[in-house]
Design a protein around this motif. Structure first.
Motif, PDB file in Angstrom:
ATOM      1  N   ILE A  21      -7.869  -0.155  -1.746  1.00  0.00           N
ATOM      2  CA  ILE A  21      -6.616  -0.874  -1.516  1.00  0.00           C
ATOM      3  C   ILE A  21      -5.458   0.114  -1.486  1.00  0.00           C
ATOM      4  CG2 ILE A  21      -5.046  -2.653  -2.379  1.00  0.00           C
ATOM      5  CD1 ILE A  21      -7.551  -3.698  -4.017  1.00  0.00           C
ATOM      6  N   ASP A  22      -4.739   0.146  -0.377  1.00  0.00           N
ATOM      7  CA  ASP A  22      -3.466   0.865  -0.310  1.00  0.00           C
ATOM      8  C   ASP A  22      -2.375  -0.132  -0.669  1.00  0.00           C
ATOM      9  OD1 ASP A  22      -4.281   3.459   0.469  1.00  0.00           O
ATOM     10  OD2 ASP A  22      -4.573   2.774   2.521  1.00  0.00           O
ATOM     11  N   TYR A  23      -1.612   0.197  -1.697  1.00  0.00           N
ATOM     12  CA  TYR A  23      -0.606  -0.714  -2.240  1.00  0.00           C
ATOM     13  C   TYR A  23       0.778  -0.155  -1.942  1.00  0.00           C
ATOM     14  CZ  TYR A  23       2.112  -3.021  -5.984  1.00  0.00           C
ATOM     15  OH  TYR A  23       3.061  -3.713  -6.703  1.00  0.00           O
ATOM     16  N   TYR A  24       1.468  -0.778  -0.978  1.00  0.00           N
ATOM     17  CA  TYR A  24       2.823  -0.383  -0.603  1.00  0.00           C
ATOM     18  C   TYR A  24       3.824  -1.271  -1.326  1.00  0.00           C
ATOM     19  CZ  TYR A  24       0.356   1.973   3.173  1.00  0.00           C
ATOM     20  OH  TYR A  24      -0.501   2.775   3.887  1.00  0.00           O
ATOM     21  N   PHE A  25       4.844  -0.652  -1.905  1.00  0.00           N
ATOM     22  CA  PHE A  25       5.822  -1.426  -2.677  1.00  0.00           C
ATOM     23  C   PHE A  25       7.104  -0.622  -2.832  1.00  0.00           C
ATOM     24  CE2 PHE A  25       3.568   1.263  -5.583  1.00  0.00           C
ATOM     25  CZ  PHE A  25       4.490   1.657  -6.537  1.00  0.00           C
ATOM     26  N   VAL A  26       8.154  -1.337  -3.218  1.00  0.00           N
ATOM     27  CA  VAL A  26       9.400  -0.681  -3.597  1.00  0.00           C
ATOM     28  C   VAL A  26       9.529  -0.836  -5.108  1.00  0.00           C
ATOM     29  CG1 VAL A  26      10.805  -2.722  -3.089  1.00  0.00           C
ATOM     30  CG2 VAL A  26      11.889  -0.489  -3.164  1.00  0.00           C
ATOM     31  N   ALA A  27       9.922   0.224  -5.774  1.00  0.00           N
ATOM     32  CA  ALA A  27       9.879   0.280  -7.238  1.00  0.00           C
ATOM     33  C   ALA A  27      10.919  -0.594  -7.920  1.00  0.00           C
ATOM     34  CB  ALA A  27      10.018   1.722  -7.716  1.00  0.00           C
ATOM     35  N   ILE A  28      11.651  -1.388  -7.130  1.00  0.00           N
ATOM     36  CA  ILE A  28      12.619  -2.301  -7.732  1.00  0.00           C
ATOM     37  C   ILE A  28      12.406  -3.732  -7.206  1.00  0.00           C
ATOM     38  CG2 ILE A  28      14.466  -1.983  -6.021  1.00  0.00           C
ATOM     39  CD1 ILE A  28      16.379  -1.798  -8.537  1.00  0.00           C
ATOM     40  N   PHE A  52       5.261  -4.638   5.920  1.00  0.00           N
ATOM     41  CA  PHE A  52       6.677  -4.913   6.183  1.00  0.00           C
ATOM     42  C   PHE A  52       7.413  -5.519   5.007  1.00  0.00           C
ATOM     43  CE2 PHE A  52       3.887  -8.180   7.969  1.00  0.00           C
ATOM     44  CZ  PHE A  52       4.258  -9.287   7.222  1.00  0.00           C
ATOM     45  N   GLY A  53       6.766  -5.712   3.869  1.00  0.00           N
ATOM     46  CA  GLY A  53       7.416  -6.274   2.694  1.00  0.00           C
ATOM     47  C   GLY A  53       6.779  -5.729   1.434  1.00  0.00           C
ATOM     48  N   SER A  54       7.343  -6.091   0.302  1.00  0.00           N
ATOM     49  CA  SER A  54       6.860  -5.590  -0.987  1.00  0.00           C
ATOM     50  C   SER A  54       6.625  -6.759  -1.937  1.00  0.00           C
ATOM     51  CB  SER A  54       7.886  -4.638  -1.602  1.00  0.00           C
ATOM     52  OG  SER A  54       7.524  -4.257  -2.914  1.00  0.00           O
ATOM     53  N   PRO A  55       5.423  -6.825  -2.518  1.00  0.00           N
ATOM     54  CA  PRO A  55       4.280  -5.916  -2.418  1.00  0.00           C
ATOM     55  C   PRO A  55       3.429  -6.207  -1.180  1.00  0.00           C
ATOM     56  CG  PRO A  55       3.760  -7.669  -3.966  1.00  0.00           C
ATOM     57  CD  PRO A  55       5.180  -7.903  -3.523  1.00  0.00           C
ATOM     58  N   PHE A  56       2.759  -5.174  -0.700  1.00  0.00           N
ATOM     59  CA  PHE A  56       1.896  -5.296   0.470  1.00  0.00           C
ATOM     60  C   PHE A  56       0.607  -4.544   0.183  1.00  0.00           C
ATOM     61  CE2 PHE A  56       0.556  -5.531   4.785  1.00  0.00           C
ATOM     62  CZ  PHE A  56       1.357  -6.477   5.421  1.00  0.00           C
ATOM     63  N   TYR A  57      -0.513  -5.217   0.384  1.00  0.00           N
ATOM     64  CA  TYR A  57      -1.821  -4.660   0.068  1.00  0.00           C
ATOM     65  C   TYR A  57      -2.651  -4.570   1.343  1.00  0.00           C
ATOM     66  CZ  TYR A  57      -0.105  -6.931  -4.196  1.00  0.00           C
ATOM     67  OH  TYR A  57       0.683  -7.384  -5.236  1.00  0.00           O
ATOM     68  N   ILE A  58      -3.217  -3.409   1.629  1.00  0.00           N
ATOM     69  CA  ILE A  58      -4.088  -3.244   2.789  1.00  0.00           C
ATOM     70  C   ILE A  58      -5.444  -2.750   2.306  1.00  0.00           C
ATOM     71  CG2 ILE A  58      -4.438  -2.135   5.023  1.00  0.00           C
ATOM     72  CD1 ILE A  58      -1.455  -1.882   5.335  1.00  0.00           C
ATOM     73  N   PHE A  64      -2.484  -8.141   3.150  1.00  0.00           N
ATOM     74  CA  PHE A  64      -2.038  -9.228   2.284  1.00  0.00           C
ATOM     75  C   PHE A  64      -0.601  -8.920   1.858  1.00  0.00           C
ATOM     76  CE2 PHE A  64      -6.577  -8.805   1.966  1.00  0.00           C
ATOM     77  CZ  PHE A  64      -7.043 -10.105   2.022  1.00  0.00           C
ATOM     78  N   TRP A  65       0.317  -9.840   2.160  1.00  0.00           N
ATOM     79  CA  TRP A  65       1.733  -9.644   1.838  1.00  0.00           C
ATOM     80  C   TRP A  65       2.131 -10.592   0.720  1.00  0.00           C
ATOM     81  CZ3 TRP A  65       6.189 -12.295   4.801  1.00  0.00           C
ATOM     82  CH2 TRP A  65       7.427 -11.933   4.230  1.00  0.00           C
ATOM     83  N   GLY A  66       2.616 -10.018  -0.372  1.00  0.00           N
ATOM     84  CA  GLY A  66       3.185 -10.813  -1.449  1.00  0.00           C
ATOM     85  C   GLY A  66       2.239 -11.024  -2.619  1.00  0.00           C
ATOM     86  N   GLN A  67       2.851 -11.129  -3.793  1.00  0.00           N
ATOM     87  CA  GLN A  67       2.066 -11.364  -5.001  1.00  0.00           C
ATOM     88  C   GLN A  67       1.382 -12.724  -4.962  1.00  0.00           C
ATOM     89  OE1 GLN A  67       5.214 -12.222  -4.834  1.00  0.00           O
ATOM     90  NE2 GLN A  67       5.228 -14.184  -5.864  1.00  0.00           N
ATOM     91  N   ASP A  68       1.889 -13.639  -4.147  1.00  0.00           N
ATOM     92  CA  ASP A  68       1.286 -14.963  -4.040  1.00  0.00           C
ATOM     93  C   ASP A  68       0.075 -14.972  -3.114  1.00  0.00           C
ATOM     94  OD1 ASP A  68       2.889 -14.440  -1.842  1.00  0.00           O
ATOM     95  OD2 ASP A  68       3.714 -16.457  -1.715  1.00  0.00           O
ATOM     96  N   ARG A  69      -0.334 -13.790  -2.609  1.00  0.00           N
ATOM     97  CA  ARG A  69      -1.565 -13.688  -1.824  1.00  0.00           C
ATOM     98  C   ARG A  69      -2.677 -12.971  -2.588  1.00  0.00           C
ATOM     99  NH1 ARG A  69       0.763 -17.037   0.212  1.00  0.00           N
ATOM    100  NH2 ARG A  69       1.338 -17.352   2.394  1.00  0.00           N
TER     101      ARG A  69
END
Length: 199
Positions: free
Chosen positions: A4-11, A169-175, A182-187
């Motif tokens: 899993i590559d986890y893309y996010f912004v730290a805030i 394109f958003g945070s959090p984003f899991y590939i 998968f976009w968002g903690q709700d996914r």
């Protein structure tokens, strides 16, 4: 073994509201994670998104309602108007990048410490003392806050470019394995089902 590559912004409040569920899912399914904090101003600009202060008031109002509802559902403490938001996420991101490269601690816990500092503890995540404390509590040398700044900055920008190229394109984003997104903690329930082979 899935990766899993986890893309996010730290805030990101949404990344904060994921808690440690990503790490739990990875452990459950034997998956590995690469943490990729990124310059999301660039990601948004490159994928048609807008920074929070550029969004229509209706979208900003809806975001606050969603944050309140998500807080209730997760049970995590959350101040939807934190004392130090927005703050520059780059210094904390550089520390996360340096810690992941150095090893010896818990990167997932470090990411959660940084996010919690903003959204539950009213701390300034660009402050060196806060970053050093987050590193220490996750089992890392707090001196990592002061090293690898150049390489951290380069990786931070490279992560943004990679996110754009891979369709994040958003945070959090899991590939997962470079393709399943998968976009968002709700996914995270969907991510769980996918890793189990049920989706």
């Amino acid at each position: 073994m899935a990766h899993i590559d986890y893309y996010f912004v730290a805030i990101s409040p949404w990344a904060y509201l994921a808690g440690n569920r990503l790490e739990q899912l990875a452990a459950k399914h034997g998956a590995t994670i690469t943490y990729k904090p990124a310059d999301f101003a660039r990601v948004f600009a490159g994928t048609g998104g807008k920074m929070l202060n550029e969004r229509h008031p209706a979208r900003q109002d809806y975001r606050l309602q969603e944050l309140r509802r998500a807080q209730v559902k997760t049970g995590l403490p959350l101040n939807i108007h934190p004392a130090h938001f927005p703050a520059n996420p780059a210094p904390a991101s550089y520390a996360i990048i340096a810690a992941q490269a150095a090893g010896g601690g818990d990167v997932g816990a470090l990411v959660q410490n940084v996010l919690r500092a903003c959204w539950a503890e009213d701390k300034h995540i660009a402050d060196d003392a806060v970053i050093r404390d987050c590193l220490s509590r996750a089992g890392f040398d707090p001196g990592l806050a002061d090293t690898g700044l150049l390489s951290g900055a380069m990786t931070y920008e490279a992560n943004a470019e990679e996110a754009i190229n891979k369709g994040a394109f958003g945070s959090p984003f899991y590939i997962v394995d470079g393709s399943e997104k998968f976009w968002g903690q709700d996914r995270l329930d969907d991510l769980d089902a996918y890793l189990a082979g049920n989706l």
